[in-house]
Design a protein around this motif. Structure first.
Motif, PDB file in Angstrom:
ATOM      1  N   ALA A  35      14.300  28.190 -37.180  1.00 58.49           N
ATOM      2  CA  ALA A  35      13.633  27.326 -36.201  1.00 58.49           C
ATOM      3  C   ALA A  35      13.785  25.852 -36.570  1.00 58.49           C
ATOM      4  N   LYS A  36      13.662  25.551 -37.851  1.00 63.05           N
ATOM      5  CA  LYS A  36      13.813  24.166 -38.303  1.00 63.05           C
ATOM      6  C   LYS A  36      15.243  23.678 -38.078  1.00 63.05           C
ATOM      7  N   ASN A  39      16.030  23.425 -34.344  1.00 62.38           N
ATOM      8  CA  ASN A  39      15.057  22.624 -33.579  1.00 62.38           C
ATOM      9  C   ASN A  39      14.372  23.438 -32.485  1.00 62.38           C
ATOM     10  N   ASP A  41      10.913  25.282 -31.216  1.00 69.50           N
ATOM     11  CA  ASP A  41       9.466  25.265 -31.369  1.00 69.50           C
ATOM     12  C   ASP A  41       8.946  26.700 -31.327  1.00 69.50           C
ATOM     13  N   THR A  43       5.896  27.659 -31.588  1.00 72.56           N
ATOM     14  CA  THR A  43       4.508  27.744 -31.146  1.00 72.56           C
ATOM     15  C   THR A  43       4.394  28.045 -29.656  1.00 72.56           C
ATOM     16  N   GLY A  44       5.521  28.303 -28.983  1.00 72.25           N
ATOM     17  CA  GLY A  44       5.498  28.597 -27.552  1.00 72.25           C
ATOM     18  C   GLY A  44       4.778  29.900 -27.252  1.00 72.25           C
TER      19      GLY A  44
END
Length: 142
Positions: A35-36, A39, A41, A43-44
């Motif tokens: 994820a990092k 890029n 997110d 938290t979706g």
């Protein structure tokens, strides 16, 4: 010639793809790093993952079906073990198409090498597991 395909093996291989992906990209394995690097997110909402999951199911079925057909063709051409034909076919298709295309696109998109490596490694593991399932459960008559 239409290659013989065991559709039960294809369905099992499709499911294995979903299992490998859910383990590979879990936060405790490679998910947080992926994820990092990508890029993304994380938290979706779960609702936002519905279409990507549906797409993955369809694409995983197509991949397993093509791999089963290519394995049958390779087995007919080379003879020998259907299992070996499936695994070798998966590795060759991964190297020649999946890895090569990922590397090319990621280089032009400027993606981090670590992300490319993580993604092509995931694809290799996925295809080899699919090949093992297809290879141990060949179509009837093989």
């Amino acid at each position: 010639m239409i290659p013989e395909i065991n559709y039960w093996a294809v369905l099992l291989a499709m499911i294995s793809s979903m299992i490998v992906g859910s383990i590979w990209y879990t936060p405790k394995v490679f998910g947080t790093r992926w994820a990092k690097l990508a890029n993304v997110d994380m938290t979706g909402s779960a609702k936002s993952a519905v279409w990507p999951i549906v797409t993955t199911v369809i694409v995983s079925f197509v991949t397993a079906w093509v791999l089963a057909g290519a394995s049958a063709i390779a087995w007919h051409f080379y003879d020998g073990s259907f299992f070996v034909a499936a695994v070798v076919t998966a590795i060759l298709l991964w190297a020649g198409f999946t890895a090569a295309r990922f590397i090319t696109h990621d280089a032009f998109e400027g993606r981090p090498t670590a992300l490319t490596t993580m993604n092509i490694a995931h694809e290799l593991v996925t295809l080899v597991i699919m090949a093992v399932l297809i290879g141990v459960w060949p179509p009837a008559g093989i």
